[in-house]
Design a protein around this motif. Sequence first.
Motif, PDB file in Angstrom:
ATOM      1  N   THR A 274      33.669  31.410  15.247  1.00  0.00           N
ATOM      2  CA  THR A 274      34.877  31.995  15.841  1.00  0.00           C
ATOM      3  C   THR A 274      36.132  31.240  15.453  1.00  0.00           C
ATOM      4  OG1 THR A 274      34.695  30.714  17.884  1.00  0.00           O
ATOM      5  CG2 THR A 274      33.548  32.843  17.822  1.00  0.00           C
ATOM      6  N   GLY A 275      36.011  30.237  14.596  1.00  0.00           N
ATOM      7  CA  GLY A 275      37.162  29.445  14.160  1.00  0.00           C
ATOM      8  C   GLY A 275      37.267  28.142  14.923  1.00  0.00           C
ATOM      9  N   ASP A 276      38.022  27.216  14.367  1.00  0.00           N
ATOM     10  CA  ASP A 276      38.290  25.922  14.990  1.00  0.00           C
ATOM     11  C   ASP A 276      37.027  25.147  15.347  1.00  0.00           C
ATOM     12  OD1 ASP A 276      41.082  26.290  14.880  1.00  0.00           O
ATOM     13  OD2 ASP A 276      41.027  27.467  16.730  1.00  0.00           O
ATOM     14  N   GLY A 277      35.953  25.288  14.551  1.00  0.00           N
ATOM     15  CA  GLY A 277      34.731  24.540  14.792  1.00  0.00           C
ATOM     16  C   GLY A 277      33.894  25.042  15.956  1.00  0.00           C
ATOM     17  N   VAL A 278      34.147  26.277  16.405  1.00  0.00           N
ATOM     18  CA  VAL A 278      33.437  26.845  17.552  1.00  0.00           C
ATOM     19  C   VAL A 278      32.546  27.987  17.072  1.00  0.00           C
ATOM     20  CG1 VAL A 278      33.705  28.039  19.767  1.00  0.00           C
ATOM     21  CG2 VAL A 278      35.310  26.224  19.123  1.00  0.00           C
ATOM     22  N   PHE A 279      31.308  27.981  17.564  1.00  0.00           N
ATOM     23  CA  PHE A 279      30.347  29.024  17.236  1.00  0.00           C
ATOM     24  C   PHE A 279      29.938  29.757  18.507  1.00  0.00           C
ATOM     25  CE2 PHE A 279      29.844  25.763  14.054  1.00  0.00           C
ATOM     26  CZ  PHE A 279      29.659  26.455  12.878  1.00  0.00           C
ATOM     27  N   MET A 280      29.572  31.018  18.356  1.00  0.00           N
ATOM     28  CA  MET A 280      28.912  31.772  19.412  1.00  0.00           C
ATOM     29  C   MET A 280      27.475  31.972  18.959  1.00  0.00           C
ATOM     30  SD  MET A 280      31.554  34.739  20.719  1.00  0.00           S
ATOM     31  CE  MET A 280      31.070  35.794  19.400  1.00  0.00           C
ATOM     32  N   VAL A 281      26.600  32.182  19.918  1.00  0.00           N
ATOM     33  CA  VAL A 281      25.201  32.432  19.612  1.00  0.00           C
ATOM     34  C   VAL A 281      24.904  33.890  19.925  1.00  0.00           C
ATOM     35  CG1 VAL A 281      22.826  31.806  20.209  1.00  0.00           C
ATOM     36  CG2 VAL A 281      24.610  30.048  20.158  1.00  0.00           C
ATOM     37  N   ALA A 282      24.123  34.524  19.050  1.00  0.00           N
ATOM     38  CA  ALA A 282      23.714  35.898  19.336  1.00  0.00           C
ATOM     39  C   ALA A 282      23.101  35.917  20.735  1.00  0.00           C
ATOM     40  CB  ALA A 282      22.696  36.366  18.294  1.00  0.00           C
ATOM     41  N   GLY A 283      23.507  36.879  21.527  1.00  0.00           N
ATOM     42  CA  GLY A 283      23.129  36.881  22.934  1.00  0.00           C
ATOM     43  C   GLY A 283      21.999  37.813  23.294  1.00  0.00           C
ATOM     44  N   GLU A 284      22.060  38.278  24.515  1.00  0.00           N
ATOM     45  CA  GLU A 284      21.042  39.163  25.069  1.00  0.00           C
ATOM     46  C   GLU A 284      20.894  40.414  24.214  1.00  0.00           C
ATOM     47  OE1 GLU A 284      20.474  41.844  29.113  1.00  0.00           O
ATOM     48  OE2 GLU A 284      22.014  40.300  29.035  1.00  0.00           O
ATOM     49  N   ILE A 285      19.677  40.878  24.049  1.00  0.00           N
ATOM     50  CA  ILE A 285      19.389  42.074  23.253  1.00  0.00           C
ATOM     51  C   ILE A 285      19.486  43.308  24.150  1.00  0.00           C
ATOM     52  CG2 ILE A 285      17.629  43.257  21.862  1.00  0.00           C
ATOM     53  CD1 ILE A 285      18.846  40.626  20.652  1.00  0.00           C
ATOM     54  N   ILE A 286      20.231  44.293  23.666  1.00  0.00           N
ATOM     55  CA  ILE A 286      20.356  45.576  24.353  1.00  0.00           C
ATOM     56  C   ILE A 286      19.773  46.626  23.410  1.00  0.00           C
ATOM     57  CG2 ILE A 286      21.941  47.268  25.338  1.00  0.00           C
ATOM     58  CD1 ILE A 286      23.885  44.888  25.822  1.00  0.00           C
ATOM     59  N   ASP A 287      18.650  47.195  23.750  1.00  0.00           N
ATOM     60  CA  ASP A 287      17.927  48.122  22.881  1.00  0.00           C
ATOM     61  C   ASP A 287      18.239  49.561  23.275  1.00  0.00           C
ATOM     62  OD1 ASP A 287      16.117  49.698  21.497  1.00  0.00           O
ATOM     63  OD2 ASP A 287      14.413  48.393  21.885  1.00  0.00           O
ATOM     64  N   ARG A 288      18.862  50.288  22.357  1.00  0.00           N
ATOM     65  CA  ARG A 288      19.151  51.710  22.549  1.00  0.00           C
ATOM     66  C   ARG A 288      18.670  52.520  21.346  1.00  0.00           C
ATOM     67  NH1 ARG A 288      19.916  49.791  26.803  1.00  0.00           N
ATOM     68  NH2 ARG A 288      21.666  50.065  28.212  1.00  0.00           N
ATOM     69  N   ARG A 289      17.612  52.032  20.687  1.00  0.00           N
ATOM     70  CA  ARG A 289      17.098  52.718  19.495  1.00  0.00           C
ATOM     71  C   ARG A 289      16.706  54.152  19.783  1.00  0.00           C
ATOM     72  NH1 ARG A 289      13.054  48.180  17.393  1.00  0.00           N
ATOM     73  NH2 ARG A 289      12.967  47.902  19.621  1.00  0.00           N
ATOM     74  N   ASP A 290      16.171  54.425  20.958  1.00  0.00           N
ATOM     75  CA  ASP A 290      15.735  55.789  21.255  1.00  0.00           C
ATOM     76  C   ASP A 290      16.907  56.756  21.374  1.00  0.00           C
ATOM     77  OD1 ASP A 290      16.657  54.672  23.619  1.00  0.00           O
ATOM     78  OD2 ASP A 290      15.048  55.490  24.858  1.00  0.00           O
ATOM     79  N   GLY A 291      18.119  56.249  21.479  1.00  0.00           N
ATOM     80  CA  GLY A 291      19.289  57.114  21.581  1.00  0.00           C
ATOM     81  C   GLY A 291      20.004  57.322  20.267  1.00  0.00           C
ATOM     82  N   PHE A 292      19.537  56.696  19.177  1.00  0.00           N
ATOM     83  CA  PHE A 292      20.177  56.818  17.882  1.00  0.00           C
ATOM     84  C   PHE A 292      19.451  57.817  17.008  1.00  0.00           C
ATOM     85  CE2 PHE A 292      22.277  53.040  19.186  1.00  0.00           C
ATOM     86  CZ  PHE A 292      23.444  52.978  18.442  1.00  0.00           C
ATOM     87  N   LEU A 293      20.188  58.540  16.216  1.00  0.00           N
ATOM     88  CA  LEU A 293      19.628  59.453  15.258  1.00  0.00           C
ATOM     89  C   LEU A 293      19.593  58.740  13.897  1.00  0.00           C
ATOM     90  CD1 LEU A 293      21.629  62.643  16.277  1.00  0.00           C
ATOM     91  CD2 LEU A 293      19.292  62.019  16.925  1.00  0.00           C
ATOM     92  N   PRO A 294      18.408  58.569  13.294  1.00  0.00           N
ATOM     93  CA  PRO A 294      18.304  57.819  12.038  1.00  0.00           C
ATOM     94  C   PRO A 294      19.252  58.329  10.959  1.00  0.00           C
ATOM     95  CG  PRO A 294      16.125  58.339  12.878  1.00  0.00           C
ATOM     96  CD  PRO A 294      17.114  59.054  13.742  1.00  0.00           C
ATOM     97  N   GLN A 295      19.473  59.616  10.885  1.00  0.00           N
ATOM     98  CA  GLN A 295      20.335  60.180   9.851  1.00  0.00           C
ATOM     99  C   GLN A 295      21.809  59.822  10.077  1.00  0.00           C
ATOM    100  OE1 GLN A 295      18.600  61.903  12.097  1.00  0.00           O
ATOM    101  NE2 GLN A 295      19.732  63.639  12.871  1.00  0.00           N
ATOM    102  N   MET A 296      22.151  59.299  11.257  1.00  0.00           N
ATOM    103  CA  MET A 296      23.537  58.969  11.549  1.00  0.00           C
ATOM    104  C   MET A 296      23.843  57.475  11.334  1.00  0.00           C
ATOM    105  SD  MET A 296      24.599  61.908  12.194  1.00  0.00           S
ATOM    106  CE  MET A 296      26.273  61.623  12.756  1.00  0.00           C
ATOM    107  N   LEU A 297      22.829  56.680  11.015  1.00  0.00           N
ATOM    108  CA  LEU A 297      23.045  55.245  10.802  1.00  0.00           C
ATOM    109  C   LEU A 297      23.603  54.952   9.456  1.00  0.00           C
ATOM    110  CD1 LEU A 297      19.906  53.737  12.533  1.00  0.00           C
ATOM    111  CD2 LEU A 297      22.194  53.976  13.434  1.00  0.00           C
TER     112      LEU A 297
END
Length: 172
Positions: free
Chosen positions: A149-172
């Motif tokens: 994020t700049g200035d020597g600061v990092f964020m860590v990938a956080g909690e996983i939110i799974d919404r795969r069942d709501g996505f249409l593969p052809q729209m990705l």
Amino acid sequence: MRRYLEPGPIVLVSSAWEGQRNIMTMGWHTVMAFSPSLVGCIISAGNHSFEMIRRSGECIINLPTTALTDQVVGVGNSSGAEVDKFERFGLTAQAAERVSAPLIGECHAHFECRLFDDSLVERYNFFIWEVVSARAAVSPTYPQSLHYTGDGVFMVAGEIIDRRDGFLPQML
């Protein structure tokens, strides 16, 4: 601005040319196409890796996890012109499948790349790569990756939110 628009996780880019090898820390990269699989990135012309990568036309984009935070910072704060970063930071160079650059054994995923388009290198230092081989560790499914994020600061990938069942593969 960087704090909000950084596109993805910090990666370690490994390269090799004429018996030399190097690693650089990179925070700016973007997926550009799925077929063929294209990734774009900026590599500063002042970076020791720049000429090695430009001349070889290859690199490996390695995805470190938070376990490698100190190595990521150390690699980014040192020059491959002065030190072998694999040795200095205790990283294991391993043979890749399709390119001559070494992959970093401790990283979670590896994307072997060949130069696809260099038309923007001269003007913007922007390389477009085709991923010719990709592999990732089986576990964990969602690794904790670092996001700068700049200035020597990092964020860590956080909690996983799974919404795969709501996505249409052809729209990705």
